[in-house]
Write an enzyme that holds these catalytic residues in place. Structure first.
Site, mmCIF file in Angstrom:
data_model
loop_
_atom_site.group_PDB
_atom_site.id
_atom_site.type_symbol
_atom_site.label_atom_id
_atom_site.label_comp_id
_atom_site.label_asym_id
_atom_site.label_seq_id
_atom_site.Cartn_x
_atom_site.Cartn_y
_atom_site.Cartn_z
ATOM 1 N N ARG A 196 59.989 30.903 -14.659
ATOM 2 C CA ARG A 196 59.717 31.980 -13.698
ATOM 3 C C ARG A 196 60.728 33.080 -14.001
ATOM 4 O O ARG A 196 61.778 32.839 -14.612
ATOM 5 C CB ARG A 196 59.866 31.479 -12.260
ATOM 6 N N ARG A 251 1.125 13.573 7.670
ATOM 7 C CA ARG A 251 1.861 13.899 8.886
ATOM 8 C C ARG A 251 3.355 14.115 8.643
ATOM 9 O O ARG A 251 4.061 14.614 9.497
ATOM 10 C CB ARG A 251 1.639 12.783 9.937
ATOM 11 N N LEU A 273 0.854 -1.193 0.000
ATOM 12 C CA LEU A 273 0.000 0.000 0.000
ATOM 13 C C LEU A 273 0.890 1.243 0.000
ATOM 14 O O LEU A 273 1.570 1.517 0.976
ATOM 15 C CB LEU A 273 -0.905 0.022 1.237
ATOM 16 N N ALA A 274 0.867 1.955 -1.122
ATOM 17 C CA ALA A 274 1.789 3.088 -1.255
ATOM 18 C C ALA A 274 1.106 4.290 -1.893
ATOM 19 O O ALA A 274 1.746 5.088 -2.573
ATOM 20 C CB ALA A 274 2.992 2.655 -2.095
ATOM 21 N N ARG A 297 37.138 13.474 -5.358
ATOM 22 C CA ARG A 297 35.771 13.381 -5.880
ATOM 23 C C ARG A 297 35.765 13.083 -7.375
ATOM 24 O O ARG A 297 36.766 13.310 -8.059
ATOM 25 C CB ARG A 297 35.020 14.694 -5.623
HETATM 26 C C1 UD1 Z 1 -2.568 1.611 9.596
HETATM 27 C C2 UD1 Z 1 -3.593 0.635 10.195
HETATM 28 C C3 UD1 Z 1 -3.342 0.508 11.701
HETATM 29 C C4 UD1 Z 1 -1.929 0.009 11.922
HETATM 30 C C5 UD1 Z 1 -0.896 0.953 11.227
HETATM 31 C C6 UD1 Z 1 0.468 0.306 11.259
HETATM 32 C C7 UD1 Z 1 -5.637 0.908 8.876
HETATM 33 C C8 UD1 Z 1 -7.005 1.451 8.858
HETATM 34 N N1 UD1 Z 1 -4.936 1.151 9.984
HETATM 35 O O1 UD1 Z 1 -2.790 2.895 10.175
HETATM 36 O O2 UD1 Z 1 -4.263 -0.425 12.266
HETATM 37 O O3 UD1 Z 1 -1.658 -0.050 13.313
HETATM 38 O O4 UD1 Z 1 -1.241 1.137 9.841
HETATM 39 O O5 UD1 Z 1 1.452 1.156 10.742
HETATM 40 O O6 UD1 Z 1 -5.247 0.254 7.950
HETATM 41 N N2 UD1 Z 1 -2.580 4.008 1.938
HETATM 42 C C9 UD1 Z 1 -3.021 3.819 0.655
HETATM 43 N N3 UD1 Z 1 -4.246 4.300 0.308
HETATM 44 C C10 UD1 Z 1 -5.043 4.970 1.179
HETATM 45 C C11 UD1 Z 1 -4.582 5.149 2.506
HETATM 46 C C12 UD1 Z 1 -3.336 4.659 2.866
HETATM 47 O O7 UD1 Z 1 -2.339 3.217 -0.165
HETATM 48 O O8 UD1 Z 1 -6.141 5.371 0.767
HETATM 49 C C13 UD1 Z 1 -1.244 3.495 2.311
HETATM 50 C C14 UD1 Z 1 -0.284 4.558 2.798
HETATM 51 O O9 UD1 Z 1 0.493 5.061 1.716
HETATM 52 C C15 UD1 Z 1 0.572 3.806 3.810
HETATM 53 C C16 UD1 Z 1 -0.339 2.685 4.291
HETATM 54 O O10 UD1 Z 1 -1.403 2.604 3.385
HETATM 55 O O11 UD1 Z 1 1.703 3.245 3.204
HETATM 56 C C17 UD1 Z 1 -0.879 2.924 5.694
HETATM 57 O O12 UD1 Z 1 -1.597 4.137 5.734
HETATM 58 P P1 UD1 Z 1 -1.555 5.100 6.995
HETATM 59 O O13 UD1 Z 1 -2.427 6.253 6.704
HETATM 60 O O14 UD1 Z 1 -0.162 5.369 7.398
HETATM 61 O O15 UD1 Z 1 -2.278 4.187 8.103
HETATM 62 P P2 UD1 Z 1 -2.071 4.274 9.672
HETATM 63 O O16 UD1 Z 1 -2.893 5.385 10.201
HETATM 64 O O17 UD1 Z 1 -0.654 4.262 9.993
HETATM 65 MG MG MG Z 2 1.061 4.491 8.874
#
Ligand code: UD1
Ligand code: MG
Length: 452
Positions: free
Chosen positions: A436, A14, A7-8, A329
């Site tokens: 020189r 934040r 998930l990225a 370098r």
């Molecule tokens: C999430 C978990 C939480 C866990 C924590 C661990 C959920 C609802 N919560 O919270 O239970 O303890 O991770 O680190 O899953 N992302 C997407 N699409 C979106 C939203 C987020 O790809 O629509 C990706 C973000 O880029 C990130 C990851 O998902 O890499 C996690 O998202 P983030 O918003 O950091 O979730 P947390 O609040 O940390």
């Molecule tokens: Mg997170």
């Protein structure tokens, strides 16, 4: 069969950054790249990254992973919504899906293997990675029974005060039976504090779901802000330094040293305080580096001494002595047993074996032979304001102190140049070049004002 989805797509609000969170660097590699590396040992059938916020930038940064498929999540409506985007891509996939948060970069490959093993052994619908952590603030809390079967995951912001006391947290790493997950993904709802679709809700719909507790809670640290990024860096650093010390490298003051995980160090090397080794760097056996040195993308031979110096994109031969305060370098090659001394800058230059440039020099765009001595304060004039020009100096040459070598220039072998010379014309082999003005002596001379 195993597929991996990272998930990225999130912005990473934040982090307060223009750069997508997963591209922030942690010890020379992006967060998402670290996540990919952590699951490489599983040899997944498919690898997918869910991208959204600045998708093209994330894709570009990952071009060197040709097997990685990109799935677009055009609106970021939560982690559950992100996983929903996989449905058309994995329609025919049968097997287990490992879902990894792109912001959890410290996982050890062994941990993911153990998670997958537990999942497959128990034929779970889902297995989630958890840990008990001292400060669980911000993480989803995991509630389970004594046989590790999940009851519920509740996000920090949706917890009651009592629920928040639970220190077992969700790492954001899950193994799913994909066929079962496929069925529940469409059922997710966004009735929570963030109005988002949570992947944790999908977990709540499945059964049996087991938790797998990682003993080292540091592995599951999620990066949501710069403070956590710095903490993760410290953790990575202590892992790297502990490994090198176990392998026979002395690190005198580990807290003041940083070493990228791409660096290789030979046994009996000594890394002195305030030294930083970065990128594709190797340090040879028995070399002593520091204090106060930065070495980046450079190959340092064995028994080399580097003191208070900066070496970038270059190589140093065995037994050479560099510094204090040298700057080497851009594709420099220093031969064996050379001495590059204080306040010397070398750029795009080759020094043959046993050659010395010991004090206060700039040598750029030059090829210098073996056993050459470059006198103090000598510089190559390699730039005419528009173009760079080459200087070559033959073997056994002795360049006098404070010479100005105006390139393009060829100085032959066994040449001596007189101190203070400005050499503008080529010098043949085996001769003395003096360039020189003669010194003039005027006996009894006084300034005019002194005569009045
Ligand atoms: C999430 C978990 C939480 C866990 C924590 C661990 C959920 C609802 N919560 O919270 O239970 O303890 O991770 O680190 O899953 N992302 C997407 N699409 C979106 C939203 C987020 O790809 O629509 C990706 C973000 O880029 C990130 C990851 O998902 O890499 C996690 O998202 P983030 O918003 O950091 O979730 P947390 O609040 O940390
Ligand atoms: Mg997170």
């Amino acid at each position: 069969m195993v597929a991996v989805a990272i998930l990225a797509a999130g912005k990473g609000t934040r982090m307060k950054s223009d750069l997508p969170k997963v591209l922030h660097l942690l010890g020379g590699r992006s967060l998402v790249e670290r996540v990919l590396i952590s699951c490489a040992d599983l040899q997944p059938e498919r690898q997918l990254a869910i991208v959204g916020y600045q998708a093209n930038r994330v894709k570009e940064a990952m071009l060197h992973y040709p097997d990685l498929e990109f799935v677009e999540q055009s609106q970021q409506l939560g982690t559950g919504h992100a996983v929903q985007q996989l449905l058309p891509y994995l329609a025919d996939f049968k097997g287990d899906l490992l879902v990894l948060n792109g912001d959890v970069p410290l996982l050890r490959p062994e941990t993911l293997k153990a998670l997958l093993q537990t999942h497959q052994q128990h034929q779970n619908a889902a297995t989630i990675l958890t840990s008990q952590i001292p400060n669980p603030q911000g993480y989803g809390r995991v509630f389970c029974d004594s046989s590790n079967l999940l009851k519920e995951i509740i996000e920090d912001r949706d917890c009651t005060e009592t629920q928040r006391q639970n220190r077992r947290v969700n790492a954001g790493i899950y193994c799913f039976n994909w066929q079962k997950l496929q069925e529940v993904l469409p059922k997710l709802q966004s009735n929570n504090d963030q109005q988002e679709y949570y992947i944790t809700d999908a977990v709540n719909f499945l059964s049996p779901v087991m938790v797998y507790d990682v003993p080292d809670y540091q592995e599951i640290l999620g990066i949501n802000d710069r403070r956590q990024l710095a903490t993760a860096y410290q953790i990575i650093q202590s892992r790297i330094k502990d490994n090198w010390m176990a392998a026979g490298v002395t690190i005198i003051d580990p807290d003041s040293v940083t070493i990228d995980d791409t660096v290789k160090i030979g046994v009996d090397a000594i890394i002195e305080p305030q030294t930083h080794l970065r990128g594709d760097t190797t340090i040879g056996i028995g070399s002593r580096i520091g204090p106060g040195s930065l070495i980046e993308n450079s190959q340092i031979g064995s028994n080399v001494r580097v003191l208070h110096s900066v070496i970038v994109d270059s190589s140093i031969g065995h037994n050479a002595n560099v510094g204090p305060f040298a700057h080497i370098r851009q594709y420099v090659h220093v031969g064996e047993s050379c001495r590059v001394g204080n306040f010397v800058e070398l750029k795009k230059t080759t020094l043959g074996d046993n050659t010395n440039v010991a004090h206060l020099s700039y040598i750029g765009d030059a090829t210098v032979g073996k056993q050459v001595n470059i006198g103090a304060g000598t510089i190559t004039v390699n730039y005419d304001g528009k173009h760079k020009h080459q200087t070559t100096i033959g073997n056994f040459a002795r360049i006098g102190s404070n010479n100005t070598l105006v390139a393009p220039l060829n100085i032959g072998s066994e040449v001596t140049t007189a101190a203070g010379s400005t050499i503008v014309k080529d010098v043949p082999n085996d001769c003395l070049a003096i360039a020189r003005s003669h010194q003039t002596i005027k006996p009894g001379w006084r300034p005019k004002w002194h005569q009045e």
